[in-house]
Write an enzyme that holds these catalytic residues in place. Structure first.
Site, PDB file in Angstrom:
ATOM      1  N   GLY A 155       0.865  -1.194   0.000  1.00 36.21           N
ATOM      2  CA  GLY A 155       0.000   0.000   0.000  1.00 36.21           C
ATOM      3  C   GLY A 155       0.891   1.230   0.000  1.00 36.21           C
ATOM      4  N   ARG A 156       0.347   2.310   0.539  1.00 38.38           N
ATOM      5  CA  ARG A 156       1.124   3.557   0.560  1.00 38.38           C
ATOM      6  C   ARG A 156       2.430   3.397   1.334  1.00 38.38           C
ATOM      7  NH1 ARG A 156      -4.410   5.278   1.166  1.00 38.38           N
ATOM      8  NH2 ARG A 156      -4.192   4.206   3.136  1.00 38.38           N
ATOM      9  N   THR A 235       5.871  -2.631  11.823  1.00 39.48           N
ATOM     10  CA  THR A 235       5.368  -1.301  12.218  1.00 39.48           C
ATOM     11  C   THR A 235       3.879  -1.216  11.897  1.00 39.48           C
ATOM     12  OG1 THR A 235       5.993  -0.394  10.056  1.00 39.48           O
ATOM     13  CG2 THR A 235       7.560  -0.072  11.843  1.00 39.48           C
ATOM     14  N   SER A 236       3.208  -2.377  11.730  1.00 36.78           N
ATOM     15  CA  SER A 236       1.790  -2.348  11.331  1.00 36.78           C
ATOM     16  C   SER A 236       0.883  -2.490  12.550  1.00 36.78           C
ATOM     17  CB  SER A 236       1.521  -3.409  10.265  1.00 36.78           C
ATOM     18  OG  SER A 236       1.732  -4.719  10.752  1.00 36.78           O
ATOM     19  N   ARG A 237       0.520  -3.715  12.874  1.00 38.20           N
ATOM     20  CA  ARG A 237      -0.243  -3.983  14.093  1.00 38.20           C
ATOM     21  C   ARG A 237       0.342  -5.248  14.709  1.00 38.20           C
ATOM     22  NH1 ARG A 237      -1.567   0.465  14.008  1.00 38.20           N
ATOM     23  NH2 ARG A 237      -3.635   1.400  14.001  1.00 38.20           N
ATOM     24  N   GLU A 266      -0.528  -4.731  23.412  1.00 37.32           N
ATOM     25  CA  GLU A 266       0.063  -3.488  23.926  1.00 37.32           C
ATOM     26  C   GLU A 266      -0.675  -2.989  25.151  1.00 37.32           C
ATOM     27  OE1 GLU A 266       0.410  -0.598  20.728  1.00 37.32           O
ATOM     28  OE2 GLU A 266       1.329  -2.087  19.452  1.00 37.32           O
ATOM     29  N   HIS A 284       5.266   1.991  19.736  1.00 39.03           N
ATOM     30  CA  HIS A 284       4.227   2.418  18.779  1.00 39.03           C
ATOM     31  C   HIS A 284       4.345   3.911  18.461  1.00 39.03           C
ATOM     32  CE1 HIS A 284       0.009   1.113  17.198  1.00 39.03           C
ATOM     33  NE2 HIS A 284       0.571   1.976  16.385  1.00 39.03           N
TER      34      HIS A 284
HETATM   35  C1  GLV Z   1      -0.835   4.027  13.872  1.00 42.38           C
HETATM   36  O1  GLV Z   1      -0.554   2.941  14.260  1.00 42.38           O
HETATM   37  C2  GLV Z   1      -1.883   4.270  12.940  1.00 42.38           C
HETATM   38  O2  GLV Z   1      -2.609   3.352  12.534  1.00 42.38           O
HETATM   39  O3  GLV Z   1      -2.057   5.437  12.576  1.00 42.38           O
HETATM   40  C1  GLV Z   2      -1.526   2.718   4.879  1.00 41.00           C
HETATM   41  O1  GLV Z   2      -1.493   3.927   4.998  1.00 41.00           O
HETATM   42  C2  GLV Z   2      -0.989   2.030   3.725  1.00 41.00           C
HETATM   43  O2  GLV Z   2      -1.696   2.039   2.710  1.00 41.00           O
HETATM   44  O3  GLV Z   2       0.108   1.486   3.798  1.00 41.00           O
END
Ligand code: GLV
Ligand code: GLV
Length: 318
Positions: A155-156, A235-237, A266, A284
């Site tokens: 994604g982005r 760095t996602s979830r 968390e 986070h």
């Molecule tokens: C941070 O974890 C977000 O989803 O913006």
């Molecule tokens: C989230 O912002 C993504 O598209 O990676």
């Protein structure tokens, strides 16, 4: 109309909302509200500006009352909000996409570099007085040039990480539910299946949302497919990685190292995680740049202003 912020956030949301003529209340507590506090705090709200740490289900929505029209989440991820519950109540849910892309991608690379170059170990070594002079084999790390960067989720954020990888001379492979030809053209990335990605990457980095299908996407089986020297970055979830399995893999040399900004439960950490030298842990904070957090604040407020003025949400999560 009443707008509640479940916690104080960086400017300019509060000011924008007040200038739009809303009655704005910000939770005075310097911490996350528990479910009862949250339910009490949002009674009568037409809009809620929520945090990723607020668990919002139908019960919480009903506590606000029937007038609730929008929940604007101060995050790009929105796994903390029950979308079916919002949809059945005709409540819009919005997120803050696009403005934290660079911040999260930069943090991803900060973690990659910190693990590969053993930055945190090195810093501790110097501070603790260990440094007695240059040594040929002191704190040898790994280089990135010519190595393979495996991106799960193009994604982005994943796309921006790939560009940074290009800058370091890395070869990019990726896995996604949809092919992304534009991304392939821009970064020379090649789409592969997850197994191929895991077994060929020197660095694996995760950029998918948390969904039932992505929970424990990386568990012991997947870790076992990775190179013994590989670095895993998340760095996602947190729940996308089986954290207990990761601790075992790191302990037993199944993979080389990890950089984590998110955790499964968390703020709790899997047992044994903090004892490992080959992990770098951050709380986070991937989107925690002044630029990203201010832009997120503006977008969340703009979504509330749009919906409460009878317009379509700008960034609908649904
Ligand atoms: C941070 O974890 C977000 O989803 O913006
Ligand atoms: C989230 O912002 C993504 O598209 O990676």
């Amino acid at each position: 109309m009443k707008v509640v912020l479940t916690r104080k956030i960086p400017a300019p949301a509060e000011e924008l909302l007040k200038n739009a003529g809303f009655d704005v209340s910000v939770s005075p507590k310097p911490r996350v509200l528990n479910k009862e506090e949250l339910k009490n705090f949002i009674v009568g709200a037409d809009a809620v500006l929520s945090l990723l740490t607020d668990k919002i289900d139908g019960e919480v929505m009903d506590a606000a009352g029937e007038q609730l029209k929008i929940i604007a989440n101060y995050a790009v991820g929105f796994d903390n909000i029950s979308l079916p519950d919002a949809m059945s109540r005709k409540i819009a849910v919005t997120n803050t996409p696009g403005v934290l892309t660079e911040a999260v991608a930069e943090h991803t690379f900060a973690l990659i570099l910190a693990v590969a170059k053993r930055l945190i170990e090195a810093d501790k070594y110097v501070r603790s007085g260990g440094y007695q002079g240059w040594e040929p084999e002191l704190l040898i790390g790994t280089g990135l040039m010519g190595k393979t960067l495996g991106i799960i989720g193009a994604g982005r954020i994943g796309s921006y990480v790939a560009k940074a990888g290009n800058g370091f001379g890395m070869k990019i492979i990726y896995q996604d539910v949809h092919p992304n030809p534009e991304f392939e053209k821009e970064t020379g990335a090649q789409m592969v299946d997850l197994m191929t990605l895991l077994s060929n990457s020197d660095v694996v980095t995760i950029h998918v949302p948390l969904l039932p299908e992505t929970k424990h996407l990386i568990s012991s089986g997947q870790l076992g497919m990775m190179k013994k020297t590989a670095i895993l970055i998340n760095t996602s979830r947190g729940p996308v990685v089986d954290e207990a399995a990761l601790v075992e893999a790191l302990k037993n040399g199944v993979i080389g190292g990890a950089g984590l900004d998110v955790f499964e439960d968390e703020p709790m950490l899997a047992s044994g995680l903090t004892e490992l030298k080959n992990v770098v842990l951050t709380p986070h904070i991937a989107s925690a740049t002044i630029e990203a957090r201010s832009a997120m604040s503006k977008i969340a407020a703009e979504n509330i202003i749009a919906v409460l003025s009878g317009k379509e949400p700008l960034n609908p999560a649904q």
